[in-house]
Design an enzyme around this catalytic site. Sequence first.
Site, short mmCIF file in Angstrom:
data_model
loop_
_atom_site.label_atom_id
_atom_site.label_comp_id
_atom_site.label_asym_id
_atom_site.label_seq_id
_atom_site.Cartn_x
_atom_site.Cartn_y
_atom_site.Cartn_z
N ASP A 82 69.20 20.89 138.60
CA ASP A 82 68.25 21.53 137.98
C ASP A 82 68.64 22.98 138.03
OD1 ASP A 82 65.96 21.98 136.46
OD2 ASP A 82 64.70 22.38 138.28
N ASN A 254 59.91 18.24 132.68
CA ASN A 254 60.15 18.63 134.11
C ASN A 254 58.86 19.19 134.99
OD1 ASN A 254 62.88 18.65 133.37
ND2 ASN A 254 63.41 20.62 134.10
N ASP A 256 57.65 20.23 138.72
CA ASP A 256 57.94 20.44 140.13
C ASP A 256 56.40 20.98 140.64
OD1 ASP A 256 58.63 21.30 142.60
OD2 ASP A 256 60.11 22.81 141.99
N ARG A 260 54.25 20.03 144.21
CA ARG A 260 53.72 21.05 145.16
C ARG A 260 52.31 21.09 145.44
NH1 ARG A 260 57.83 26.05 143.95
NH2 ARG A 260 59.85 24.85 143.83
P1 13P Z 1 56.95 23.40 136.66
O1 13P Z 1 56.90 24.79 137.54
O2 13P Z 1 56.00 23.57 135.50
O3 13P Z 1 56.52 22.19 137.50
O4 13P Z 1 58.38 23.36 136.00
C1 13P Z 1 59.28 22.76 136.68
C2 13P Z 1 60.54 22.81 136.17
O5 13P Z 1 61.08 23.11 134.93
C3 13P Z 1 61.98 22.62 136.89
O6 13P Z 1 63.20 22.78 136.21
O1 G3H Z 2 62.47 25.45 137.77
C1 G3H Z 2 62.29 25.49 139.37
C2 G3H Z 2 61.79 24.44 140.06
O2 G3H Z 2 60.57 24.29 140.07
C3 G3H Z 2 62.58 24.60 141.28
O3 G3H Z 2 62.17 25.57 141.91
O4 G3H Z 2 64.48 26.76 142.73
O5 G3H Z 2 62.12 26.89 143.95
O6 G3H Z 2 63.65 25.06 144.11
P1 G3H Z 2 63.00 26.13 143.03
ZN ZN Z 3 62.91 24.54 134.99
#
Ligand code: 13P
Ligand code: G3H
Ligand code: ZN
Length: 309
Positions: A82, A254, A256, A260
Amino acid sequence: MPLITSTELFEKAYEGKYAIGAFNVNNMEIIQGIVEAAKEEKAPLILQVSAGARKYANPIYLRKLVEAAIEDSDLPIVLHLDHGEDFDICKQCVDDGFTSVMIDASHRPFEENVEITKRVVEYAHSKGVVVEAELGRLAGIEDAVSVSERDATFTVPEQAAEFVERTGVDSLAVAIGTSHGAFKFKGEPSLDFERLKQIQKLLPKFPLVLHGASTVLPEFVDLCNQYGGKISGAQGVPEEMIRQATKLGVCKVNIDTDLRLAMTAAIRKHMAENPDNFDPRKYLGPGRTAIKEMVQHKIRNVLGSGNRL
Ligand code: 13P
Ligand code: G3H
Ligand code: ZN
């Protein structure tokens, strides 16, 4: 079942007007929660690793955990980098056995983005690995109120078509008003669906990617706050908008922040209710279960990727 690339998954998702969930992984419990959900829902899956995750967990641990998940679940899983910021990290992940990498040169001028993306595509394709790139900048919609400001940050459809043609990239992340994190909109949430339609029209059958697609589920924000958290003004992309995007060429969504929040809410609750506990399994377990249930909800009610094996 070995690791797979996303090519076939995206073809089917595009045709079926659903999206594959791409979930960020950082430790064992997160991986287990996501994979258990996908297994129960019979959903193909993308597990994605950021540079921050590699730094936190040590790349080899994450890779081995994903290998274990594949062996245990027999699911078709894509292991994806990512937001790779340069050629070197993309090459490293290709060499490490990832089946998909993202080169994110979206903050660079268009021509530089084309050049670096082309270089990554050339290397990755020579090893059978697919590439996602990004065009446009992910910013909250409040940061781009006028049409000219939107054009400066959001993906320009004609540029997207040119970019794909010149780079040979396999999928493209577009900026239509989503942003990373828990604070996506100040007022009413809104995405630029007209822009998305234009992009889809100029890139028929081409898989698009939506970053920053967490919904920031209020139940988890409330639970965090109920048990000592201090999160105010959080707002994500409404589920209906994600569903709409999956009908317009978005094949990868996506997530994340929602992971969390789910995990933190469950752990906060456990800690508050069991102040005498000091066994990590007793709070990481509920964290993992919260992730599993949240991911099942996404697959079933938002992404539509269940029963697609
Ligand atoms: P969110 O912060 O909306 O979960 O997006 C995650 C993301 O785009 C990771 O690449
Ligand atoms: O796009 C970002 C993702 O949420 C990953 O976050 O760089 O803190 O692991 P991170
Ligand atoms: Zn992202």
